[in-house]
Design a protein around this motif. Structure first.
Motif, PDB file in Angstrom:
ATOM      1  N   ARG A  52       0.991  -1.273   0.045  1.00 46.38           N
ATOM      2  CA  ARG A  52       0.039  -0.106   0.028  1.00 46.38           C
ATOM      3  C   ARG A  52       0.970   1.068   0.028  1.00 46.38           C
ATOM      4  O   ARG A  52       2.024   1.067   0.269  1.00 46.38           O
ATOM      5  CB  ARG A  52      -0.736   0.140   1.296  1.00 46.38           C
ATOM      6  CG  ARG A  52      -1.924  -1.178   1.455  1.00 46.38           C
ATOM      7  CD  ARG A  52      -3.153  -0.666   0.444  1.00 46.38           C
ATOM      8  NE  ARG A  52      -3.705   0.434   0.918  1.00 46.38           N
ATOM      9  CZ  ARG A  52      -4.764   0.676   0.216  1.00 46.38           C
ATOM     10  NH1 ARG A  52      -5.200  -0.053  -1.094  1.00 46.38           N
ATOM     11  NH2 ARG A  52      -5.619   2.031   0.458  1.00 46.38           N
ATOM     12  N   GLN A  93      -2.409   6.511  -0.186  1.00 49.01           N
ATOM     13  CA  GLN A  93      -3.570   5.681  -0.494  1.00 49.01           C
ATOM     14  C   GLN A  93      -4.397   5.461   0.933  1.00 49.01           C
ATOM     15  O   GLN A  93      -5.566   5.063   0.905  1.00 49.01           O
ATOM     16  CB  GLN A  93      -3.430   4.314  -1.197  1.00 49.01           C
ATOM     17  CG  GLN A  93      -2.931   4.343  -2.613  1.00 49.01           C
ATOM     18  CD  GLN A  93      -2.666   3.048  -3.023  1.00 49.01           C
ATOM     19  OE1 GLN A  93      -2.082   2.313  -2.286  1.00 49.01           O
ATOM     20  NE2 GLN A  93      -2.710   2.699  -4.224  1.00 49.01           N
ATOM     21  N   THR A  94      -3.550   5.637   1.811  1.00 49.49           N
ATOM     22  CA  THR A  94      -3.934   5.110   3.224  1.00 49.49           C
ATOM     23  C   THR A  94      -4.489   6.462   3.997  1.00 49.49           C
ATOM     24  O   THR A  94      -5.574   6.512   4.770  1.00 49.49           O
ATOM     25  CB  THR A  94      -2.996   4.570   4.179  1.00 49.49           C
ATOM     26  OG1 THR A  94      -2.430   3.376   3.377  1.00 49.49           O
ATOM     27  CG2 THR A  94      -3.391   4.127   5.285  1.00 49.49           C
ATOM     28  N   LEU A 107      -8.311   7.400   4.972  1.00 44.64           N
ATOM     29  CA  LEU A 107      -9.306   6.260   5.100  1.00 44.64           C
ATOM     30  C   LEU A 107      -9.882   6.248   6.519  1.00 44.64           C
ATOM     31  O   LEU A 107      -9.389   6.568   7.410  1.00 44.64           O
ATOM     32  CB  LEU A 107      -8.605   4.988   4.885  1.00 44.64           C
ATOM     33  CG  LEU A 107      -8.208   4.514   3.451  1.00 44.64           C
ATOM     34  CD1 LEU A 107      -7.388   3.255   3.456  1.00 44.64           C
ATOM     35  CD2 LEU A 107      -9.319   4.469   2.515  1.00 44.64           C
ATOM     36  N   GLY A 145      -7.748  -2.013   3.819  1.00 45.30           N
ATOM     37  CA  GLY A 145      -8.211  -2.009   2.536  1.00 45.30           C
ATOM     38  C   GLY A 145      -8.371  -0.748   1.695  1.00 45.30           C
ATOM     39  O   GLY A 145      -7.848   0.167   2.094  1.00 45.30           O
ATOM     40  N   ARG A 146      -9.133  -1.061   0.632  1.00 45.67           N
ATOM     41  CA  ARG A 146      -9.313   0.288  -0.116  1.00 45.67           C
ATOM     42  C   ARG A 146     -10.136   1.250   0.328  1.00 45.67           C
ATOM     43  O   ARG A 146      -9.830   2.315   0.091  1.00 45.67           O
ATOM     44  CB  ARG A 146      -9.967  -0.345  -1.502  1.00 45.67           C
ATOM     45  CG  ARG A 146      -8.927  -1.113  -2.630  1.00 45.67           C
ATOM     46  CD  ARG A 146      -9.704  -1.301  -3.924  1.00 45.67           C
ATOM     47  NE  ARG A 146     -11.258  -0.706  -3.687  1.00 45.67           N
ATOM     48  CZ  ARG A 146     -12.211  -0.475  -4.814  1.00 45.67           C
ATOM     49  NH1 ARG A 146     -11.743  -1.116  -6.006  1.00 45.67           N
ATOM     50  NH2 ARG A 146     -13.069   0.160  -4.784  1.00 45.67           N
ATOM     51  N   ASP A 147     -11.035   0.552   1.177  1.00 46.71           N
ATOM     52  CA  ASP A 147     -11.963   1.688   1.753  1.00 46.71           C
ATOM     53  C   ASP A 147     -11.884   2.072   3.121  1.00 46.71           C
ATOM     54  O   ASP A 147     -12.666   2.844   3.752  1.00 46.71           O
ATOM     55  CB  ASP A 147     -13.302   1.028   1.213  1.00 46.71           C
ATOM     56  CG  ASP A 147     -13.638   1.096  -0.191  1.00 46.71           C
ATOM     57  OD1 ASP A 147     -13.155   1.892  -0.896  1.00 46.71           O
ATOM     58  OD2 ASP A 147     -14.109   0.063  -0.496  1.00 46.71           O
ATOM     59  N   SER A 198       1.216  -3.963   4.095  1.00 43.03           N
ATOM     60  CA  SER A 198      -0.198  -3.725   4.750  1.00 43.03           C
ATOM     61  C   SER A 198      -0.225  -4.667   5.793  1.00 43.03           C
ATOM     62  O   SER A 198      -1.139  -4.451   6.675  1.00 43.03           O
ATOM     63  CB  SER A 198      -1.184  -3.683   3.875  1.00 43.03           C
ATOM     64  OG  SER A 198      -1.265  -4.741   3.248  1.00 43.03           O
TER      65      SER A 198
END
Length: 144
Positions: free
Chosen positions: A2, A6-7, A10, A60-62, A107
């Motif tokens: 990751r 991107q993190t 969140l 995760g992505r979300d 991750s």
């Protein structure tokens, strides 16, 4: 793998109660272990503002899923937070290597894998320190 970018932002949610704890504001790196020590949270008035990486179940992505906030030290015993993104990069001999654009990490373990700089990639194994002025990395030697 990751990326920090991107993190950041969140939502952080507990696995047991599905309770929202806040959002990831930043990630604190422990340069001695070359891994993430904790998540710094924003919007967490009733909960700890920092959670130990050991409390993370999944990224995760979300969302970031964590064990109950009581499972971690809640902000105590973490290294002082220094923001790495956007910080200049210096080698141990003082040579500039651009600025940190992003950081890749595992991750599952939180281990820093790669620092992406304006002048190229640097292995996370070269990380020596993160301070208020710069991120310091080991000077690469021939054959590395």
């Amino acid at each position: 793998m990751r990326l920090f970018t991107q993190t950041r932002g969140l939502p952080v949610i507990t696995v047991e109660e599905a309770e929202p704890l806040g959002r990831v504001e930043s990630l604190t790196i422990d340069p001695h272990t070359r891994s993430i020590a904790c998540l710094r949270l924003s919007g967490a008035p009733r909960h700890a503002t920092a959670l130990a990486w050991s409390a993370v179940e999944a990224v995760g992505r979300d969302a970031v899923i964590v064990r109950s906030p009581a499972a971690g030290p809640g902000g105590k015993g973490f290294p002082a937070h220094q923001e790495a993104l956007g910080r200049r990069v210096l080698t141990e001999d003082g040579t500039e290597h651009g600025t940190v654009k992003d950081i890749a990490y595992d991750s599952t373990t939180g281990r820093v894998l790669t620092l992406y700089t304006a002048l190229g990639e640097i292995s996370g194994d070269c990380l020596l320190g993160v301070g208020g002025y710069a991120v310091v990395v080991r000077t690469r030697t021939t054959g590395q």
